[in-house]
Scaffold this active site. Structure first.
Site, PDB file in Angstrom:
ATOM      1  N   SER A   1     168.920  62.801  25.687  1.00 49.85           N
ATOM      2  CA  SER A   1     170.468  63.182  25.763  1.00 49.85           C
ATOM      3  C   SER A   1     171.246  62.259  26.424  1.00 49.85           C
ATOM      4  O   SER A   1     171.026  61.852  27.737  1.00 49.85           O
ATOM      5  CB  SER A   1     170.425  64.523  26.600  1.00 49.85           C
ATOM      6  OG  SER A   1     169.761  65.614  26.136  1.00 49.85           O
TER       7      SER A   1
ATOM      8  N   ASN B   1     169.044  69.765  28.626  1.00 49.92           N
ATOM      9  CA  ASN B   1     169.331  68.205  28.122  1.00 49.92           C
ATOM     10  C   ASN B   1     167.961  67.529  28.089  1.00 49.92           C
ATOM     11  O   ASN B   1     167.587  67.088  29.126  1.00 49.92           O
ATOM     12  CB  ASN B   1     170.321  67.430  28.947  1.00 49.92           C
ATOM     13  CG  ASN B   1     171.821  68.256  28.835  1.00 49.92           C
ATOM     14  OD1 ASN B   1     172.492  68.042  27.772  1.00 49.92           O
ATOM     15  ND2 ASN B   1     172.186  69.053  30.059  1.00 49.92           N
ATOM     16  N   GLU B   2     167.397  67.604  27.065  1.00 51.37           N
ATOM     17  CA  GLU B   2     166.039  67.113  26.882  1.00 51.37           C
ATOM     18  C   GLU B   2     166.059  65.604  26.786  1.00 51.37           C
ATOM     19  O   GLU B   2     167.250  65.037  26.616  1.00 51.37           O
ATOM     20  CB  GLU B   2     165.331  67.673  25.567  1.00 51.37           C
ATOM     21  CG  GLU B   2     165.294  68.922  25.529  1.00 51.37           C
ATOM     22  CD  GLU B   2     164.217  69.614  26.422  1.00 51.37           C
ATOM     23  OE1 GLU B   2     163.705  68.855  27.258  1.00 51.37           O
ATOM     24  OE2 GLU B   2     163.796  70.783  26.433  1.00 51.37           O
ATOM     25  N   PRO B   3     165.054  64.799  27.074  1.00 51.54           N
ATOM     26  CA  PRO B   3     164.827  63.207  26.823  1.00 51.54           C
ATOM     27  C   PRO B   3     165.931  62.848  25.780  1.00 51.54           C
ATOM     28  O   PRO B   3     165.608  63.560  24.519  1.00 51.54           O
ATOM     29  CB  PRO B   3     163.220  63.043  26.602  1.00 51.54           C
ATOM     30  CG  PRO B   3     162.799  64.002  27.433  1.00 51.54           C
ATOM     31  CD  PRO B   3     163.840  65.394  27.177  1.00 51.54           C
TER      32      PRO B   3
END
Ligand code: F6R
Length: 655
Positions: free
Chosen positions: A166, A162-164
């Site tokens: 998300s 869950n990258e920045p």
């Protein structure tokens, strides 16, 4: 637990955080909790549902669980697992897939039923991916939900992938990987261009629905992001910060990963140090003064009582008397880090009234010239990290040895080697049979764009780097006979498999130390390098030193750590600062230029794509500016070192 651990000390932390001295103890503690859950569920003939992570962080945990299975009879027969994520697209049989990782590190060694294992499938066709992700969530639900979710944290703050950006409500889905995440993974995939761009990951909401969540983090390269996740605002920019909203979450971290938490970095903000079990020793005092000076944008000697009071440093002011006294103490400490004599002064050239060569300990300061050993993990770290100091040590007449710990072959592109092979093939120097063979290797490279990763090709790549290192040594004046190439075996592990130190690594280090018997060792203390090579190299040194009798030369040997390409020491950690002239900076640049194959690597390093010489210059110029802003003289550039006392060195090193 180490360090301040009262309720007050964690006032800035919005999640429970336990700090362990090292990652091994921490991983064992988590393994014990998981084992307790599994056993209690066995007693009730129920399943235990585990959410599992991959990456370097859980390796110690999985090793301990495997050990418990083998030695303590811990059965996984009632365990159901759901992995967080998988690259996309990727075949499960690909050694870099997370499925292979889990088989290699856990599933192949315990009795978890194969049908109870769930790892997202990286081969599902795009058209059915959404339905697949929905089903993954459904199977978690029908297994009863996750009882115990293990997490690592990426340098972007991601949990799972869950990258920045998300959202909190996100569920299992396909995502595009952040460029920093891809660079961190590039080593495993043989370059960023081969690294998948996408992944399937559980969402933030999926993770938050687990009944218990444990986030683990080891090493100083995680310190800033751990702080952001634990102390910062809840934001989709750091998805681990969403964990602050979970009512049964625990961060289990080692001392290095805790280094940026307020309780360690600026504990005075938590109240009187005495109440936290800490004291205003010289190191803490210096840290506070430098912090205040940078906060106020004022030179140390210009700080006033008001500056101290308003920034919450009343306690320090009370103990020391006045800003004037604190400032002077801090200023002299800083000034005494500066030396133009990194190996100590030549007594025959010292005149009465000359300033002492202060940072060196007295035990070795009388010896001149000294035997100096510069340890460079990769063949270019020495010149990138301390090229100016290296030249100066040689100029001062010390017996300088440089040892390159690993071959560096993995960082030579196929293209760069093919170019060298073409030269040999075309030069007429090789006999016809050898020339023919080289030409056919190069033809295969032309056709496929890559070379096979055979031991022979890896060996040639290592030789290319060796020549580059020898050229750099000529620039620095290090005699070729004092260049050592250890080619430590741990670095030769095949891609995707876990690198670990073995007896061969320790023995090579020990033999080198015994052969040189140095008075001074300079080692790379840059533990931020993406693939952990620097960390393992420092471990190898630590283990080799620990195996030598402390009564001999080891007892008198001084150990200094330099930083490589990635980051600089913070000012308060610096024990020795060696100023460089503009000419020395240029000479260092020439030495770094010798590492021609590493120019390609710049394309993979950081968004700015700066080359190593630029990183090195920017870093050392910035440090000179910082010293100047603190009120010290204006230098062109500074290379910085931190002393590592052997006791501290042996204890503190993160795994
Ligand atoms: C792995 C995962 C990631 C990693 C994170 C840290 O399944 O989902 O979030 O936990 O990237 O990776 P390491 O542990 O390699 O630093």
């Amino acid at each position: 637990m180490t360090g301040p651990s009262t309720a007050a000390s964690s006032r800035f932390e919005h999640v429970p955080v336990s700090v362990f001295p090292g990652s091994a103890e921490a991983a064992r503690a988590v393994a014990r909790d998981i084992a307790a859950l599994i056993r209690s569920r066995q007693a009730e003939t129920r399943t235990a549902v585990l959410g599992l992570a991959t990456g370097s962080t859980p390796l110690g945990l999985y090793a301990e669980l495997v050990r418990m299975h083998r030695e303590d009879g811990l059965s996984f027969a009632n365990v159901v697992t759901f992995n967080l994520d998988e690259y996309y697209p990727i075949q499960p049989s690909n050694p870099r897939s997370y499925r292979s990782f889990m088989q290699a590190h856990l599933f192949d060694h315990v009795d978890v039923p194969p049908a109870a294992i769930h790892v997202p499938d990286g081969t599902v066709p795009l058209a059915s991916l959404e339905a697949y992700c929905h089903d993954y969530e459904e199977s978690i639900r029908s297994a009863g939900g996750i009882d115990f979710q293990i997490l690592g944290i990426g340098r972007t703050g991601h949990i799972g992938f869950n990258e920045p950006g998300s959202p909190r409500r996100s569920r299992t889905r396909m995502v595009t990987l952040d460029s920093l995440t891809r660079r961190d993974a590039a080593g495993d995939f043989g370059g960023e261009e081969n690294t998948p761009r996408q992944a399937v990951t559980m969402g933030v909401r999926t993770i938050l629905e687990a009944r218990r969540v444990v986030l683990m983090a080891w090493g100083q390269h995680k310190a800033d992001i751990v702080r952001a996740a634990a102390e910062g605002p809840v934001t989709p920019q750091v998805t681990a910060s969403f964990l602050q909203e979970h009512d049964n979450v625990h961060f289990i971290i080692d001392r290095a990963a805790a280094g940026s938490l307020t309780r360690y970095r600026t504990p005075w903000l938590l109240g009187a140090l005495g109440d936290l079990g800490l004291e205003w020793d010289p190191a803490m005092t210096r840290r506070a003064i430098l912090w205040l000076s940078q906060l106020r944008g004022k030179a140390v000697l210009k700080l006033t009582d008001d500056d101290y009071n308003e920034a919450g440093l009343q306690d320090l002011l009370r103990i020391q008397g006045s800003a004037y006294d604190v400032n002077l103490a801090g200023f002299y400490q800083l000034q005494h880090t500066i030396t133009g004599w990194p190996g100590g002064r030549d007594p025959s050239r010292t005149k009465p009234g000359d300033a002492p060569a202060r940072p060196l300990r007295s035990s070795s300061s009388g010896v001149f010239p000294k035997r100096v050993l510069v340890l460079s993990p990769h063949p270019d770290d020495d010149v990138i990290g301390m090229g100016g100091t290296l030249c100066r040590l040689v100029e001062h007449g010390h017996e300088v040895h440089v040892a390159h710990q690993v071959s560096g072959a993995n960082a030579v592109s196929d293209e760069a080697l093919a170019r060298a092979l073409r030269f040999v093939g075309d030069s007429g120097l090789a006999d016809p049979a050898a020339a023919g063979r080289l030409q056919s290797i190069c033809a295969a490279h032309d056709a496929t764009g890559s070379l096979p990763a055979t031991p022979e090709i890896q060996n040639w790549k290592g030789l290319v780097r060796r020549q580059e290192a020898l050229a750099a040594a000529r620039v620095c004046g290090v005699p070729q006979g004092r260049m050592h190439f250890l080619d430590l075996p741990f670095y030769r592990a095949s891609p995707g498999s876990r690198r670990q130190l073995g007896d061969g690594d320790r023995e090579a280090m020990r033999a080198l130390l015994e052969a040189v018997r140095p008075h001074l060792i300079f080692a790379a203390g840059d533990l931020d390098d993406p693939h952990g090579t620097h960390r393992l190299c420092l471990h190898a040194l630590r283990d080799a030193m620990a195996g030598l009798p402390a009564s001999g030369w080891v007892g008198a040997c001084e150990l200094w750590l330099y930083r490589g390409a990635w980051s600089e020491w913070s000012t308060d950690e610096i024990d020795m600062a060696v100023p460089l002239s503009p000419q020395e900076v240029l000479r260092r640049r020439r030495a770094i230029f010798c590492h021609e194959t590493q120019k390609d690597m710049a394309l993979f390093l950081g968004d700015d794509r700066r080359e190593f010489w630029q990183r090195s210059e920017d870093r050392s110029r910035r440090l000179a500016e910082t010293y100047n802003a603190l009120g010290l003289a204006e230098y062109e550039a500074i290379e910085a070192f931190k002393r590592y006392a052997p006791e501290e060195f042996l204890r503190d090193l993160p795994l």
